[in-house]
Enzyme design. Structure first.
Site, PDB file in Angstrom:
ATOM      1  N   GLU A  48      30.292 -43.191  89.167  1.00 50.38           N
ATOM      2  CA  GLU A  48      29.292 -43.458  88.112  1.00 50.38           C
ATOM      3  C   GLU A  48      29.735 -44.593  87.197  1.00 50.38           C
ATOM      4  OE1 GLU A  48      26.198 -42.282  87.510  1.00 50.38           O
ATOM      5  OE2 GLU A  48      26.211 -41.089  89.329  1.00 50.38           O
ATOM      6  N   TYR A  70      27.663 -40.204  80.864  1.00 50.45           N
ATOM      7  CA  TYR A  70      28.781 -39.698  81.679  1.00 50.45           C
ATOM      8  C   TYR A  70      29.580 -40.863  82.258  1.00 50.45           C
ATOM      9  CZ  TYR A  70      31.036 -37.689  85.868  1.00 50.45           C
ATOM     10  OH  TYR A  70      31.940 -37.337  86.841  1.00 50.45           O
ATOM     11  N   SER A 123      35.119 -41.742  88.418  1.00 53.44           N
ATOM     12  CA  SER A 123      33.895 -41.449  89.164  1.00 53.44           C
ATOM     13  C   SER A 123      33.178 -42.732  89.568  1.00 53.44           C
ATOM     14  CB  SER A 123      32.974 -40.618  88.272  1.00 53.44           C
ATOM     15  OG  SER A 123      31.655 -40.647  88.754  1.00 53.44           O
TER      16      SER A 123
END
Ligand code: NAP
Length: 323
Positions: free
Chosen positions: A126, A148, A124
């Site tokens: 992220e 996360y 991701s």
């Protein structure tokens, strides 16, 4: 020879689109589904008789080994995860169990039971957190800023390490936000298309949002899953950014959705400090140069079409389910 694939996270947004794509390509598709007390198969109900559902959980290594031994898939796509960033702050340990350690369990099960399988890990954007450059490339440093992102960074590096150490065909797709009519209602894109549809139908008269200036790199989930599949069709495994390569502000998205239903968003949208997240000092946007040059991939769905398809879906869904 018929190719076979195992998808974890089959019941999620990406899993359902990937299953459709692989079925179109005549794959035999297995989907790992964890048990729940009520059915969570709504996104794949139209595929129920075409996909073989197998029971397993990323928390349980034995279930993963059993499933892989039984299915002997040529390709394994790990899309399962606790995928909602805010929840990772309230449930950081669980997020790490699913999103980080779950990938270790899966990689180790592949190594032991089906080492020839090609493996895709859903990484991701992220992982970049607050990046030091924009656009980000496959070489940009990881600086995750939430549990996360930390869990995804661990999973990413475990995948790279298993590729290098055990010589697995294992790769990571660093996906930026991707959306569709099957997107969960808690994500801002869906909140906006649903909100515009509800107001149009007279079911709501206000939509509360956070920072309208925040910019995101959005593409369609169908584009993203096609890139995932392409990554497993190459001569050698590698990691790629999967993104649109462009950003749009939340306000542009709101404008597009309300315009589509013939309304002026300024009459309905208010900014609620409870949802406010300051904009990133360095923009989160992916460079698609590598995937474009090496795999000839680029997103096919324009932003406006993505918005209108989601508003159309929400209008129909709300109308059909009206009491
Ligand atoms: P999603 O709709 O939230 O689906 C997540 C899937 O994971 C669901 O099928 C869920 O099953 C399954 N799952 C969760 N915990 C599990 C466990 N312990 N064992 C087995 N299955 C489990 O996510 P998505 O949007 O399709 O995203 C797919 C992947 O891409 C995720 O890894 C996500 O983190 C990553 N990603 C997504 C985006 C995006 O914009 N969509 C961006 C970057 C990365 P249940 O139905 O049982 O809950």
């Amino acid at each position: 020879m018929v190719r076979s694939a195992l998808i974890t996270g089959l019941t999620g947004q990406d899993g359902s689109y990937l299953a459709e794509l692989l079925l179109e390509k005549d794959y035999k598709v297995f989907g790992l589904v964890r048990r729940s007390s009520t059915s969570n198969l709504s996104r794949i109900s139209h595929l129920a008789d075409k996909v073989k559902i197998v029971s397993g959980d990323l928390l349980d290594q034995c279930s993963l080994m059993d499933v892989i031994s039984e299915c002997q898939p040529d390709e394994i796509y790990n899309l399962a995860s606790q995928s909602y960033v805010p929840l990772s702050w309230t449930q950081p340990s669980l997020t790490a169990e699913y999103t980080a350690l779950g990938v270790s369990r899966l990689l180790d099960s592949i190594r032991r039971c089906q080492p020839a399988a090609k493996f895709y890990q859903a990484s991701s954007s992220e992982v970049f957190g607050q990046p030091d450059e924009s656009p980000q490339t496959e070489k940009t440093a990881f600086r995750p800023r939430n549990p996360y992102g930390v869990a995804k960074a661990y999973a990413h590096w475990m995948t790279v390490n298993y590729r290098q150490h055990y010589n697995l065909y294992a790769c990571c797709g660093i996906t930026y936000t991707h959306e569709s009519p099957r997107r969960g209602a808690e994500f801002v894109f869906r909140k906006i298309t649903r909100g515009a549809a509800m107001i149009k139908l007279g079911m709501a008269n206000e939509l509360k949002l956070g920072n309208l200036d925040a910019r995101r790199d959005w593409c369609h989930a169908r584009d993203a899953v096609y890139a995932m599949w392409l990554m497993l069709q190459q001569g050698r495994p590698d990691d790629y950014i999967i993104a649109s390569g462009a950003t749009h502000s939340v306000q542009e998205l709101v404008d597009c959705a309300f315009n589509y239903v013939g309304l002026n968003w300024r009459d309905y949208v208010s900014v609620d400090p409870a949802f406010y997240r300051p904009d990133e000092p360095v923009q989160l946007v992916g460079s698609i140069e590598k995937i474009n040059q090496e795999l000839h991939w680029k997103p096919a769905y324009p932003f406006e079409r993505l918005v209108s398809s989601m508003v159309d879906y929400d209008l129909k869904d709300l109308t059909d389910n009206r009491l």
